[in-house]
Design a protein around this motif. Structure first.
Motif, PDB file in Angstrom:
ATOM      1  N   VAL A  67      38.799  43.104  24.613  1.00 59.28           N
ATOM      2  CA  VAL A  67      39.106  43.147  23.183  1.00 59.28           C
ATOM      3  C   VAL A  67      39.222  44.620  22.788  1.00 59.28           C
ATOM      4  O   VAL A  67      38.263  45.381  22.923  1.00 59.28           O
ATOM      5  CB  VAL A  67      37.989  42.460  22.368  1.00 59.28           C
ATOM      6  N   ASN A  69      40.887  45.781  19.680  1.00 62.23           N
ATOM      7  CA  ASN A  69      40.670  45.930  18.238  1.00 62.23           C
ATOM      8  C   ASN A  69      40.683  44.536  17.631  1.00 62.23           C
ATOM      9  O   ASN A  69      41.154  43.583  18.253  1.00 62.23           O
ATOM     10  CB  ASN A  69      41.711  46.843  17.569  1.00 62.23           C
ATOM     11  N   ARG A  70      40.129  44.428  16.425  1.00 60.69           N
ATOM     12  CA  ARG A  70      40.059  43.118  15.770  1.00 60.69           C
ATOM     13  C   ARG A  70      40.416  43.263  14.297  1.00 60.69           C
ATOM     14  O   ARG A  70      40.087  44.263  13.663  1.00 60.69           O
ATOM     15  CB  ARG A  70      38.654  42.512  15.893  1.00 60.69           C
ATOM     16  N   PHE A  79      43.418  39.870  17.311  1.00 67.37           N
ATOM     17  CA  PHE A  79      42.878  40.978  18.097  1.00 67.37           C
ATOM     18  C   PHE A  79      43.846  41.294  19.233  1.00 67.37           C
ATOM     19  O   PHE A  79      44.700  40.466  19.589  1.00 67.37           O
ATOM     20  CB  PHE A  79      41.467  40.679  18.630  1.00 67.37           C
TER      21      PHE A  79
END
Length: 513
Positions: A67, A69-70, A79
């Protein structure tokens, strides 16, 4: 409380708390496997995977990665997932990923609250395009595959008072990047491309040699007598035999033994070790390929070398031209062939050919080239060449016909008194290859090594030692042979436009933290 716990940062403490919460929820933060069927690159390139009103029966994809970025938006989020091939956007919605065990808590508690940037996750779902046209995976299943308990560096873009975009917290410190290559590869994915290109370069070389029928072999790294180059070795001790051994500085003498044994062509990609200083061109542990071909000479080897490196440039860059810093380097064959003494005279106005040791010392002093009392004639000439010529040779060039004193393993020149049939390939101001018409006269070879021993006794600790077994092998007869050593690390620097040898080594040697 342990010393490690006392030294944890606030973010590290928070992540460890999240780890405990995951376990309380019954989520295994470190499961055993996940079946991956697709990569980000393959999905982005395959239009047939995209589900829309006309194409409603597309296959399910399964990807895994970090992951990066979200963007949390209540009951649904986006994401970016980074895998080995790149990044792809993922859309995740609360009701779609609910499970029998956790229900909507998989989204509400696990994804939203306990998953962090850097965590490794698995996604199963279908591919669609957003309203903005971005290829995206719609997650139907979500799995946490590895919880990170140390945050990865995440660059943040901030606009300053002048309206300029400023990046904070980027992982750009060179020393840290070299020490923590695993982090460098995560947050600077272009670095992965450098090492892929290095591997591609080696594969082209291997293919060229295999196509000609040359045999790839392995020779000892631990050697009772080191040889094949002028360098200081690393020494170790074998307890059972109660004897010192040396990490090889070259594999030349063992490969020549195989030519004696009857092979017409042998090569080895070898890790070699030289106990020397560190610089942007030197690492004490380095890689080279050495090739020896029976019944050939250095003229043949020049043609072979320029054609192989031309092919590498084309395979990696689609052209014989490679951009290296401010220079465009053209590997198109044939390359210039310039005798060593001619190259030195052109840059210094001094003709060194035929000069004795005292005359060479006087010329070095006049040119302000530092020498040592232990230096022989060959080493003085080499110092002058390095000071005045080497750095100016940007385009690939063969420097040929070295003095006998500099080349104790090389056959005497067939036409020029006092010289040997040797060349170095120089490119971007540094030697990338060294090659000979190999010396196969055992009497001459013994005399040359005995002279090296005298230089060593006089204080030159890089002079070669006498290897009696190698001399014995030559006495059984070695055919006329051409040999070459090509520095893989330096060539990779050029082919990947890297400024330092450390940029093309996964784990370069560093001082302790």
């Amino acid at each position: 409380m342990s010393e490690q716990e006392l030294s944890l940062s606030e973010q590290e403490e928070i992540r460890r708390e999240k780890l405990e919460q995951l376990q309380e929820l019954g989520v295994n933060p470190y499961p055993y496997s996940f079946e991956v069927s697709n990569t980000s690159k393959q999905i982005l390139a395959d239009e047939s995977l995209i589900r829309d009103d006309e194409n409603t029966d597309t296959e399910t994809v399964a990807v895994a990665g970090r992951v990066m970025n979200r963007r949390i938006m209540g009951k649904a989020s986006f994401f970016n997932l980074q895998d080995a091939e790149g990044e792809i956007q993922v859309y995740i919605r609360r009701d779609d990923v609910a499970t029998e065990e956790l229900g909507n808590d998989l989204y509400n508690k696990v994804f939203k609250k306990l998953v962090d940037i850097g965590d490794i996750v698995g996604i199963k779902g279908f591919v669609f395009k957003t309203r903005t046209g971005e290829t995206t995976i719609h997650a139907e299943e979500f799995y946490l595959l590895s919880k990170t308990i140390r945050p990865i560096p995440t660059p943040k873009e901030v606009e300053n008072e002048d309206g300029e975009t400023v990046v904070h917290d980027a992982f750009t410190d060179k020393e840290q990047r070299y020490r923590m290559r695993y982090v460098d590869l995560i947050v600077n994915p272009e670095v992965r491309e450098t090492f892929k290109r290095r591997t591609q370069m080696v594969q082209v070389m291997r293919n060229v040699m295999n196509e000609r029928g040359y045999l790839e072999v392995e020779t000892p790294i631990l050697q009772p007598i080191y040889g094949g180059a002028a360098a200081k070795p690393f020494v170790t001790h074998h307890n059972a035999l109660d004897m010192d051994l040396y990490l090889r500085i070259a594999n030349e003498l063992y490969l020549k033994r195989l030519i004696v044994g009857g092979y017409d062509g042998v090569y080895e990609f070898s890790k070699d070790f030289r106990n020397e200083g560190l610089s942007r061109f030197h690492n004490p542990e380095f890689t080279q390929v050495e090739l020896y071909v029976a019944y050939k000479d250095y003229n043949w080897m020049m043609e072979f070398t320029e054609k192989m490196l031309e092919k590498i440039a084309i395979e990696l860059h689609g052209s014989t031209k490679v951009q290296v810093g401010e220079h465009e380097i053209d590997f198109k064959a044939p390359w210039p062939r310039v005798p060593l003494f001619e190259a030195i005279e052109k840059e210094t106005g001094k003709d060194l050919y035929g000069k004795d040791l005292e005359e060479l010392r006087a010329i070095a002093d006049e040119l302000h080239v530092e020498t040592d009392e232990s230096f022989g004639a060959g080493k003085i000439i080499d110092e002058i060449f390095g000071e005045f010529v080497e750095g100016k040779l940007i385009q690939p060039t063969f420097i040929t016909d070295y003095p006998l004193e500099m080349s104790p393993l090389t056959k005497k020149h067939r036409d020029k008194e006092g010289l040997v049939e040797r060349f170095e390939a120089i490119c971007n101001g540094k030697e990338i290859a060294n090659a000979y018409t190999e010396l196969n006269d055992p009497i001459d070879q013994r005399e040359r090594l005995e002279e090296q021993a005298r230089l060593r006794a006089g204080g030159d600790d890089e002079a070669m030692t006498i290897d009696e077994d190698f001399l014995r092998a030559l006495e059984y007869g070695m055919p006329p042979t051409a040999g070459i050593g090509i520095g893989i690390d330096r060539l990779a620097m050029i082919m990947t436009n890297s400024d330092s040898i450390r940029d093309v080594l996964f784990f370069p040697q560093m001082k302790p933290e």
